[in-house]
Motif scaffolding. Sequence first.
Motif, short mmCIF file in Angstrom:
data_model
loop_
_atom_site.label_atom_id
_atom_site.label_comp_id
_atom_site.label_asym_id
_atom_site.label_seq_id
_atom_site.Cartn_x
_atom_site.Cartn_y
_atom_site.Cartn_z
N ASP A 20 -41.63 -21.79 14.44
CA ASP A 20 -41.68 -20.78 13.65
C ASP A 20 -40.14 -20.12 13.50
O ASP A 20 -40.00 -19.70 12.39
N GLU A 21 -39.53 -20.15 14.53
CA GLU A 21 -38.34 -19.28 14.31
C GLU A 21 -37.42 -20.11 13.49
O GLU A 21 -36.46 -19.43 12.73
N LEU A 22 -37.14 -21.50 13.60
CA LEU A 22 -36.43 -22.12 12.65
C LEU A 22 -36.92 -21.95 11.18
O LEU A 22 -35.84 -21.87 10.16
N GLU A 23 -38.18 -21.93 10.84
CA GLU A 23 -38.39 -21.71 9.47
C GLU A 23 -38.15 -20.58 9.09
O GLU A 23 -37.83 -20.26 7.97
N ARG A 24 -38.35 -19.38 9.98
CA ARG A 24 -37.93 -18.13 9.50
C ARG A 24 -36.31 -17.95 9.41
O ARG A 24 -36.10 -17.39 8.44
N GLY A 25 -35.54 -18.65 10.21
CA GLY A 25 -34.15 -18.82 10.13
C GLY A 25 -33.74 -19.31 8.72
O GLY A 25 -32.84 -18.96 7.98
N THR A 41 -35.60 -19.34 5.95
CA THR A 41 -35.86 -18.93 4.92
C THR A 41 -34.88 -17.52 4.62
O THR A 41 -34.83 -17.14 3.31
N ARG A 42 -34.30 -17.13 5.46
CA ARG A 42 -33.23 -16.25 5.43
C ARG A 42 -31.58 -16.63 4.64
O ARG A 42 -31.24 -15.77 4.09
N LEU A 43 -31.59 -17.95 4.70
CA LEU A 43 -30.37 -18.51 4.13
C LEU A 43 -30.55 -18.75 2.64
O LEU A 43 -31.68 -18.40 1.85
N SER A 44 -29.42 -18.51 2.05
CA SER A 44 -29.34 -18.92 0.42
C SER A 44 -29.86 -20.26 -0.05
O SER A 44 -29.92 -21.10 0.87
N ARG A 45 -30.21 -20.06 -1.02
CA ARG A 45 -30.75 -21.79 -1.66
C ARG A 45 -30.03 -22.64 -1.39
O ARG A 45 -30.01 -23.92 -0.73
N PRO A 46 -28.54 -22.62 -1.54
CA PRO A 46 -27.43 -23.70 -1.44
C PRO A 46 -27.18 -24.01 0.18
O PRO A 46 -27.13 -25.25 0.39
N ALA A 48 -23.37 -22.79 6.55
CA ALA A 48 -24.78 -22.99 6.58
C ALA A 48 -25.31 -22.86 8.00
O ALA A 48 -26.19 -22.24 8.44
N ILE A 49 -24.78 -23.70 8.88
CA ILE A 49 -24.95 -23.93 10.21
C ILE A 49 -24.55 -22.52 11.18
O ILE A 49 -25.53 -22.12 11.63
N GLU A 50 -23.35 -21.90 10.55
CA GLU A 50 -22.94 -20.70 11.21
C GLU A 50 -24.14 -19.47 10.70
O GLU A 50 -24.41 -18.97 11.50
N ALA A 51 -24.51 -19.50 9.47
CA ALA A 51 -25.46 -18.68 9.03
C ALA A 51 -26.67 -18.90 9.57
O ALA A 51 -27.61 -17.90 10.05
N LEU A 52 -27.19 -19.99 9.79
CA LEU A 52 -28.57 -20.23 10.61
C LEU A 52 -28.36 -19.90 11.85
O LEU A 52 -29.53 -19.29 12.51
N HIS A 53 -27.42 -20.08 12.55
CA HIS A 53 -27.19 -19.78 14.00
C HIS A 53 -27.25 -18.08 14.29
O HIS A 53 -27.91 -17.75 14.88
N ALA A 55 -30.12 -13.14 15.73
CA ALA A 55 -30.52 -11.87 15.25
C ALA A 55 -32.08 -12.13 15.32
O ALA A 55 -32.59 -11.02 16.02
N GLU A 56 -32.97 -13.07 15.22
CA GLU A 56 -34.21 -13.01 15.50
C GLU A 56 -34.76 -13.01 16.90
O GLU A 56 -35.41 -12.20 17.29
N ALA A 57 -33.78 -13.70 17.68
CA ALA A 57 -34.05 -13.79 19.23
C ALA A 57 -33.57 -12.21 19.79
O ALA A 57 -34.34 -11.77 20.54
#
Length: 73
Positions: free
Chosen positions: A1-6, A8-13, A49-54, A59-61
């Motif tokens: 769930d956390e990964l999915e929410r993470g 969805t917060r990223l840009s499409r590219p 993208a990896i940095e943004a996902l991290h 932030a979620e945590a």
Amino acid sequence: DELERGLTRLSRPHRTILVLPICLALSRRETATAMCIPVGTARSRLHYAIEALHASLLAEARSVATPPGRRTA
């Protein structure tokens, strides 16, 4: 769930550059071709993208660990 929410917060590219190699097992060159971008751009976009996902996951945590109405320092 956390990964999915993470994700969805990223840009499409950024989502695309992360998902294509994982879900479709595309190489960097194939991913770049699929996205119509140079390989160097794909590598750079993957890095960011990896940095943004991290950052999104951190932030979620933090939001889960901080009780409502409390501020973090």
